[in-house]
Design a protein around this motif. Structure first.
Motif, PDB file in Angstrom:
ATOM      1  N   VAL A 125       0.846  -1.182   0.000  1.00 49.36           N
ATOM      2  CA  VAL A 125       0.000   0.000   0.000  1.00 49.36           C
ATOM      3  C   VAL A 125       0.886   1.239   0.000  1.00 49.36           C
ATOM      4  O   VAL A 125       1.814   1.338   0.813  1.00 49.36           O
ATOM      5  N   ALA A 126       0.595   2.178  -0.890  1.00 51.00           N
ATOM      6  CA  ALA A 126       1.433   3.385  -0.980  1.00 51.00           C
ATOM      7  C   ALA A 126       1.429   4.128   0.348  1.00 51.00           C
ATOM      8  O   ALA A 126       2.478   4.426   0.908  1.00 51.00           O
ATOM      9  N   ASN A 127       0.266   4.439   0.851  1.00 50.22           N
ATOM     10  CA  ASN A 127       0.134   5.071   2.171  1.00 50.22           C
ATOM     11  C   ASN A 127      -1.058   4.480   2.919  1.00 50.22           C
ATOM     12  O   ASN A 127      -0.914   3.881   3.966  1.00 50.22           O
ATOM     13  N   ALA A 128      -2.259   4.664   2.336  1.00 53.67           N
ATOM     14  CA  ALA A 128      -3.462   4.161   2.979  1.00 53.67           C
ATOM     15  C   ALA A 128      -4.522   3.907   1.924  1.00 53.67           C
ATOM     16  O   ALA A 128      -4.573   4.583   0.896  1.00 53.67           O
ATOM     17  N   THR A 129      -5.375   2.927   2.185  1.00 53.67           N
ATOM     18  CA  THR A 129      -6.503   2.650   1.298  1.00 53.67           C
ATOM     19  C   THR A 129      -7.627   2.046   2.123  1.00 53.67           C
ATOM     20  O   THR A 129      -7.380   1.438   3.169  1.00 53.67           O
ATOM     21  N   THR A 130      -8.855   2.214   1.638  1.00 58.95           N
ATOM     22  CA  THR A 130     -10.031   1.782   2.383  1.00 58.95           C
ATOM     23  C   THR A 130     -10.721   0.627   1.675  1.00 58.95           C
ATOM     24  O   THR A 130     -10.958   0.666   0.466  1.00 58.95           O
ATOM     25  N   LEU A 131     -11.064  -0.409   2.442  1.00 56.07           N
ATOM     26  CA  LEU A 131     -11.753  -1.577   1.914  1.00 56.07           C
ATOM     27  C   LEU A 131     -13.263  -1.420   2.101  1.00 56.07           C
ATOM     28  O   LEU A 131     -13.713  -0.659   2.955  1.00 56.07           O
ATOM     29  N   PRO A 132     -14.054  -2.149   1.323  1.00 51.78           N
ATOM     30  CA  PRO A 132     -15.487  -2.200   1.617  1.00 51.78           C
ATOM     31  C   PRO A 132     -15.695  -2.647   3.061  1.00 51.78           C
ATOM     32  O   PRO A 132     -15.020  -3.558   3.543  1.00 51.78           O
ATOM     33  N   GLY A 133     -16.611  -2.013   3.740  1.00 45.14           N
ATOM     34  CA  GLY A 133     -16.785  -2.258   5.167  1.00 45.14           C
ATOM     35  C   GLY A 133     -16.102  -1.206   6.015  1.00 45.14           C
ATOM     36  O   GLY A 133     -16.382  -1.090   7.211  1.00 45.14           O
ATOM     37  N   GLY A 134     -15.188  -0.431   5.399  1.00 44.26           N
ATOM     38  CA  GLY A 134     -14.593   0.706   6.092  1.00 44.26           C
ATOM     39  C   GLY A 134     -13.215   0.493   6.659  1.00 44.26           C
ATOM     40  O   GLY A 134     -12.589   1.451   7.139  1.00 44.26           O
ATOM     41  N   THR A 135     -12.691  -0.720   6.657  1.00 42.73           N
ATOM     42  CA  THR A 135     -11.351  -0.951   7.197  1.00 42.73           C
ATOM     43  C   THR A 135     -10.314  -0.189   6.372  1.00 42.73           C
ATOM     44  O   THR A 135     -10.316  -0.265   5.138  1.00 42.73           O
ATOM     45  N   ILE A 136      -9.439   0.543   7.051  1.00 49.74           N
ATOM     46  CA  ILE A 136      -8.369   1.286   6.389  1.00 49.74           C
ATOM     47  C   ILE A 136      -7.071   0.527   6.566  1.00 49.74           C
ATOM     48  O   ILE A 136      -6.668   0.200   7.685  1.00 49.74           O
ATOM     49  N   VAL A 137      -6.429   0.218   5.430  1.00 49.59           N
ATOM     50  CA  VAL A 137      -5.142  -0.480   5.449  1.00 49.59           C
ATOM     51  C   VAL A 137      -4.048   0.568   5.318  1.00 49.59           C
ATOM     52  O   VAL A 137      -4.048   1.370   4.382  1.00 49.59           O
ATOM     53  N   LEU A 138      -3.101   0.559   6.272  1.00 50.13           N
ATOM     54  CA  LEU A 138      -2.066   1.582   6.361  1.00 50.13           C
ATOM     55  C   LEU A 138      -0.685   0.979   6.174  1.00 50.13           C
ATOM     56  O   LEU A 138      -0.405  -0.119   6.668  1.00 50.13           O
ATOM     57  N   ASN A 139       0.188   1.693   5.491  1.00 50.29           N
ATOM     58  CA  ASN A 139       1.555   1.242   5.323  1.00 50.29           C
ATOM     59  C   ASN A 139       2.344   1.512   6.600  1.00 50.29           C
ATOM     60  O   ASN A 139       2.171   2.547   7.252  1.00 50.29           O
ATOM     61  N   ARG A 140       3.244   0.596   6.943  1.00 47.80           N
ATOM     62  CA  ARG A 140       4.029   0.725   8.179  1.00 47.80           C
ATOM     63  C   ARG A 140       4.866   2.002   8.202  1.00 47.80           C
ATOM     64  O   ARG A 140       5.223   2.497   9.273  1.00 47.80           O
ATOM     65  N   SER A 141       5.175   2.551   7.024  1.00 48.65           N
ATOM     66  CA  SER A 141       5.991   3.766   6.974  1.00 48.65           C
ATOM     67  C   SER A 141       5.302   4.929   7.682  1.00 48.65           C
ATOM     68  O   SER A 141       5.971   5.849   8.172  1.00 48.65           O
TER      69      SER A 141
END
Length: 341
Positions: free
Chosen positions: A194-210
């Motif tokens: 993930v470049a920085n952050a992205t949102t999945l259906p359902g609202g979960t936000i996936v964040l990069n460790r950076s």
């Protein structure tokens, strides 16, 4: 109909027969007002044929044979040498045909128009209408399930979610500090992809460790979370998935409860490579104000020079006063270590 002036004095000889069993006789043919005049050799009119009612029994062949519409027994034969008269009659018949109503052609045009309208509806209106309906009826539980299924297709690139000791608890506190509208959306940190952050259906936000390892304060990751919350508010993550997947996947979701693994795999690849949708600076500033977070750290994380994010720096809603802490120092240190070494 008035005959064309160029044919006023045109005459030709031909062979006329009044009935199938009658003897053919030599006649003189001339063009009058809306009629073809057939006369004997003494210039006595034998009959008048209405030009709009003349039919040719052998189109494209010569000698040309004509008869009144509906009466093929009465015929007029013009030899190939009478080309000027044949061409004149054909030109007049074509002019009449152009002026004549064509119900079949009209029906064809109506049919084609209806088909084009149906195609336009199918191409432009139907996909959006079906997608809008699907997004409106899919419950939150199913959205979260689709989000988890999508994440499974992302894991080969992102790696599993980080969960080193103390990190998940700190991440949960961050989610509580920056809640989604329904207060159910989760946060997740991954190692890569993930470049920085992205949102999945359902609202979960996936964040990069950076976002937790490369910055000194939690305001940066908070800013990326706020931006994702605003994107999800502007364009439902499930709608974005279905828009990319297409009509078939949308129908499959409505009938089976799942858009299909192929659709999810393709969208996972898109989600990991496509740039985030842009947000207006005023929208971002309203978001920072609503969640009580400084916008300046986020702005400098996006552009260390500050040139392209100057409005977020100059109009920081908390530029002169510190808002509520995002995390305690201890929780921030635990969050920074969520992915371990």
């Amino acid at each position: 109909m008035t005959a064309l002036r160029e044919y006023d004095r045109l005459e030709a000889s031909g062979l006329w027969r009044s009935a199938p069993d009658a003897q053919r006789s030599e006649v003189v043919v001339s063009i009058g007002d809306a009629t073809l005049i057939i006369s004997d050799m003494r210039d006595r009119a034998l009959t008048h044929w209405s030009i709009p009612a003349i039919t040719r029994s052998n189109p494209g062949h010569r000698p040309a044979i004509y008869h009144p519409d509906g009466d093929p027994g009465e015929t007029l034969e013009l030899a190939a040498s009478e080309a000027a008269m044949i061409d004149a009659i054909e030109k007049l018949r074509a002019a009449v045909e152009r002026r004549r109503p064509h119900p079949g052609r009209l029906r064809l045009m109506v049919l084609l128009g209806s088909m084009l309208m149906a195609v336009a509806v199918a191409v432009f209106w139907l996909p959006n209408a079906v997608r809008d309906h699907a997004v409106s009826v899919v419950p939150a539980v199913k959205r979260a399930e689709i989000g988890r299924a999508l994440l499974m297709h992302m894991l080969p690139v992102t790696g599993p979610p980080c969960g080193a000791a103390g990190g998940p608890a700190a991440l949960s506190k961050l989610a509580t500090r920056l809640p989604s509208e329904d207060r159910t959306a989760d946060l997740m940190v991954v190692r890569s992809g993930v470049a920085n952050a992205t949102t999945l259906p359902g609202g979960t936000i996936v964040l990069n460790r950076s976002l937790v390892e490369d910055h000194e304060e939690p305001d940066v990751i908070a800013g990326y979370i706020i931006a994702e919350r605003l994107r999800a508010r502007a364009h439902d993550p499930l709608d974005r998935l279905l828009e990319h997947a297409g009509l078939i996947a949308t129908f499959r979701l409505m009938t089976t409860g799942h858009p299909g693994e192929t659709a999810l795999a393709r969208y996972a690849e898109h989600l990991l490579t496509a740039p985030p949708a842009p947000l207006d600076d005023e929208v971002l500033l309203d978001g920072f104000r609503a969640w009580s977070v400084r916008s300046t750290p986020y702005a400098y994380a996006r552009d260390i020079s500050g040139e392209t994010v100057l409005p977020l720096i100059e109009a920081d809603p908390f530029g002169g006063a510190a808002p509520e802490a995002i995390l305690s120092d201890g929780d921030w240190l635990r969050l920074q270590g969520i992915c371990g070494s």
